[in-house]
Design a protein around this motif. Sequence first.
Motif, short mmCIF file in Angstrom:
data_model
loop_
_atom_site.label_atom_id
_atom_site.label_comp_id
_atom_site.label_asym_id
_atom_site.label_seq_id
_atom_site.Cartn_x
_atom_site.Cartn_y
_atom_site.Cartn_z
N ALA A 66 0.98 -1.34 0.02
CA ALA A 66 0.19 -0.05 -0.16
C ALA A 66 0.83 1.49 0.09
N THR A 67 1.82 1.34 0.77
CA THR A 67 2.93 2.39 0.86
C THR A 67 3.52 2.56 -0.33
N ARG A 68 3.81 1.34 -1.23
CA ARG A 68 4.59 1.61 -2.40
C ARG A 68 3.42 2.13 -3.67
N SER A 69 2.29 1.78 -3.33
CA SER A 69 1.25 2.35 -4.39
C SER A 69 1.30 3.80 -4.10
N LEU A 70 1.21 4.32 -2.86
CA LEU A 70 1.03 5.81 -2.55
C LEU A 70 2.16 6.56 -3.13
N GLN A 71 3.36 5.89 -3.01
CA GLN A 71 4.62 6.59 -3.19
C GLN A 71 4.74 6.64 -4.76
N THR A 72 4.23 5.78 -5.65
CA THR A 72 4.20 5.63 -7.01
C THR A 72 3.25 6.93 -7.46
N ALA A 73 2.14 6.87 -6.92
CA ALA A 73 1.05 7.93 -7.03
C ALA A 73 1.64 9.30 -6.83
N LEU A 74 2.38 9.44 -5.89
CA LEU A 74 2.95 10.77 -5.37
C LEU A 74 4.09 11.12 -6.55
N GLN A 75 4.85 10.15 -6.74
CA GLN A 75 5.71 10.47 -7.94
C GLN A 75 5.25 11.13 -9.23
N SER A 76 4.15 10.35 -9.52
CA SER A 76 3.22 10.83 -10.74
C SER A 76 2.77 11.99 -10.28
N VAL A 77 2.34 12.44 -9.42
CA VAL A 77 1.63 13.79 -8.98
C VAL A 77 2.79 14.98 -9.11
N ARG A 78 4.21 14.51 -8.53
CA ARG A 78 5.13 15.67 -8.84
C ARG A 78 5.45 15.69 -10.44
N THR A 79 5.65 14.82 -11.32
CA THR A 79 5.65 14.84 -12.73
C THR A 79 4.75 15.84 -13.22
N ARG A 80 3.37 15.48 -12.75
CA ARG A 80 2.17 16.18 -13.39
C ARG A 80 2.50 17.67 -12.96
N ALA A 81 2.76 17.95 -11.88
CA ALA A 81 3.09 19.38 -11.38
C ALA A 81 3.92 20.01 -11.91
N ILE A 82 5.14 19.39 -12.65
CA ILE A 82 6.00 20.02 -13.28
C ILE A 82 5.68 20.25 -14.44
N SER A 112 -5.35 19.12 -13.48
CA SER A 112 -5.65 18.46 -12.26
C SER A 112 -5.55 16.93 -12.47
N MET A 113 -5.36 16.35 -11.33
CA MET A 113 -4.81 15.06 -11.46
C MET A 113 -5.89 14.27 -11.35
#
Length: 192
Positions: A66-82, A112-113
Motif C-alpha cells: 500500500a505504501t509503495r502504491s502511494l509512493q508511485t502515485a506521489l511520484q506521478s503527481v510530482r511529474t504532473r505538477a512539473i 488536475s490529477m
Amino acid sequence: MVWQDSRSNGQRKAVGGKCPNELDSRRRSAFTLVEVLLVLSVLVAATAIVLPDALAWQSRWELRDATRSLQTALQSVRTRAIESGETHVLRFELNGTRYSIQAESGGSSPASMSRNAISGREDRGDWEDALPLCCRFAGASREIATHQANAARFHPDGTADATRILVADDSENVLVLQIDRLTGACEIVVSE
C-alpha cells in the motif's frame, strides 16, 4: 487357536478364521487411532506456531504494498505538477484510508490529477482513492499540520512540502513515506 487339517489339500487351517500370519500382516498395514491422533496433534501444534508469524508477515507485506502504491502515485503527481506548471496537493484522512490529489486551483482544469491521467485514459478531474482496508494514515509531520491539515504540496519547480506521512496497518506496523523538500522525491522509511 484350534487347528484342523483340511481334507481336500492337506493344509492346516485355523478354525473360524484366517491364518495367524494373514492377521499379523493385515494388522501391520493399517494405522491405529492413536497414531492418527498423534500425527494430527503434531500438525495442529505446528500450525499454531507458524500461523501467527505468517499472518504478521502478510500484514507487513500488505502495508509495504500500500505504501509503495502511494509512493508511485506521489511520484506521478510530482511529474504532473512539473509538466502542468501548477501546484498539486495530496490530502488524506488522518486515521482513515481515503486520499485525494488535485491541482491547487482545485478543480477541473486540464492540469488536475486523476487516476485516468496516470493510466493514459481520459482526464476527468481530481483523483480520489483509498488505501487497502488493512492500512490507514496514522499521522503526518508538523510541517503538514501547520500549513494545512493533512496535505502535502508538489510545486511546478519540482520541490515539495517536506513531509513525513505515517501509514500503519491493523497490527500497528508503521512505514513512513518521506517526501524530500528540495527534490520532491518520495522514500519509504521503516519507523522506529
